[in-house]
Design a protein around this motif. Structure first.
Motif, short mmCIF file in Angstrom:
data_model
loop_
_atom_site.label_atom_id
_atom_site.label_comp_id
_atom_site.label_asym_id
_atom_site.label_seq_id
_atom_site.Cartn_x
_atom_site.Cartn_y
_atom_site.Cartn_z
N VAL A 1 28.61 18.02 38.12
CA VAL A 1 27.40 17.83 38.93
C VAL A 1 26.28 18.66 38.34
CG1 VAL A 1 26.36 18.15 41.19
CG2 VAL A 1 28.73 17.37 41.00
N GLN A 2 25.18 18.01 38.10
CA GLN A 2 24.01 18.73 37.59
C GLN A 2 22.92 18.70 38.64
OE1 GLN A 2 23.17 16.79 33.83
NE2 GLN A 2 24.20 18.44 32.73
N ARG A 30 28.16 16.30 49.78
CA ARG A 30 29.47 16.94 49.69
C ARG A 30 29.41 18.45 49.60
NH1 ARG A 30 32.50 13.15 45.13
NH2 ARG A 30 32.19 11.15 46.17
N TYR A 31 28.21 18.98 49.59
CA TYR A 31 28.09 20.41 49.30
C TYR A 31 27.21 21.14 50.31
CZ TYR A 31 29.45 18.41 44.82
OH TYR A 31 30.09 17.71 43.84
N ALA A 32 27.53 22.39 50.48
CA ALA A 32 26.55 23.29 51.10
C ALA A 32 25.59 23.67 49.99
CB ALA A 32 27.24 24.52 51.67
N THR A 98 27.77 24.56 46.65
CA THR A 98 29.16 25.01 46.73
C THR A 98 30.00 23.94 47.39
OG1 THR A 98 30.66 26.60 47.77
CG2 THR A 98 28.55 26.27 48.85
N ARG A 99 31.21 23.78 46.89
CA ARG A 99 32.10 22.75 47.44
C ARG A 99 32.64 23.15 48.81
NH1 ARG A 99 33.72 22.77 41.90
NH2 ARG A 99 35.30 24.32 42.42
N TYR A 110 28.62 30.15 44.45
CA TYR A 110 28.20 28.77 44.25
C TYR A 110 28.79 28.20 42.96
CZ TYR A 110 25.06 29.38 48.15
OH TYR A 110 24.56 29.62 49.40
N ASP A 111 29.13 26.92 43.03
CA ASP A 111 29.81 26.28 41.91
C ASP A 111 28.84 25.65 40.91
OD1 ASP A 111 31.76 25.26 44.59
OD2 ASP A 111 32.54 26.59 43.03
#
Length: 123
Positions: A1-2, A30-32, A98-99, A110-111
């Protein structure tokens, strides 16, 4: 994911600006999503975060009451509406995802990170 943050620019003190965060390869549903900012030579500062499920939103003390984080109805984009801008809001702003479904003020949680967008508040 970019991720990609956009919408920065030059604004006068007291003005407003809206930043956008988008994701390629996925949607932000899908993310915060968190917002951070950084001034060269200074530590990164957490600005805001919005959870994935219930949409709870949190703000750093320096922006509380002036900034608002929201998602569009399709949950593709996340926005940072910045009002009553001050000189000290000048920084490069980043969005991060973040997932997990938690909001963190620590950027290490954070991812994914996007390239930042520069906000300059100046008269």
């Amino acid at each position: 994911v970019q991720l990609q943050a956009s919408g920065g620019g030059l604004v006068q003190p007291g003005g407003s600006l809206r930043l956008s965060c988008s994701a390629s390869g996925s949607t932000l549903e899908r993310y915060a999503v968190g917002w951070f900012r950084q001034v060269p030579g200074k530590e990164r500062e957490w600005v805001s975060c919005k959870t994935r499920s219930d949409g709870s939103t949190f703000y750093g003390d320096s922006v509380k009451g002036r900034f608002t984080t929201s998602r569009d109805n399709a949950k593709i984009m996340v926005y940072l509406q910045m009002n009553s801008l001050k000189h000290e809001d000048t920084a490069v702003y980043y969005c991060a995802a973040t997932r997990t479904d938690y909001c963190y003020s620590n950027g290490n949680e954070y991812d994914y990170w996007g390239q930042g967008t520069l906000v300059t508040v100046s008269s």
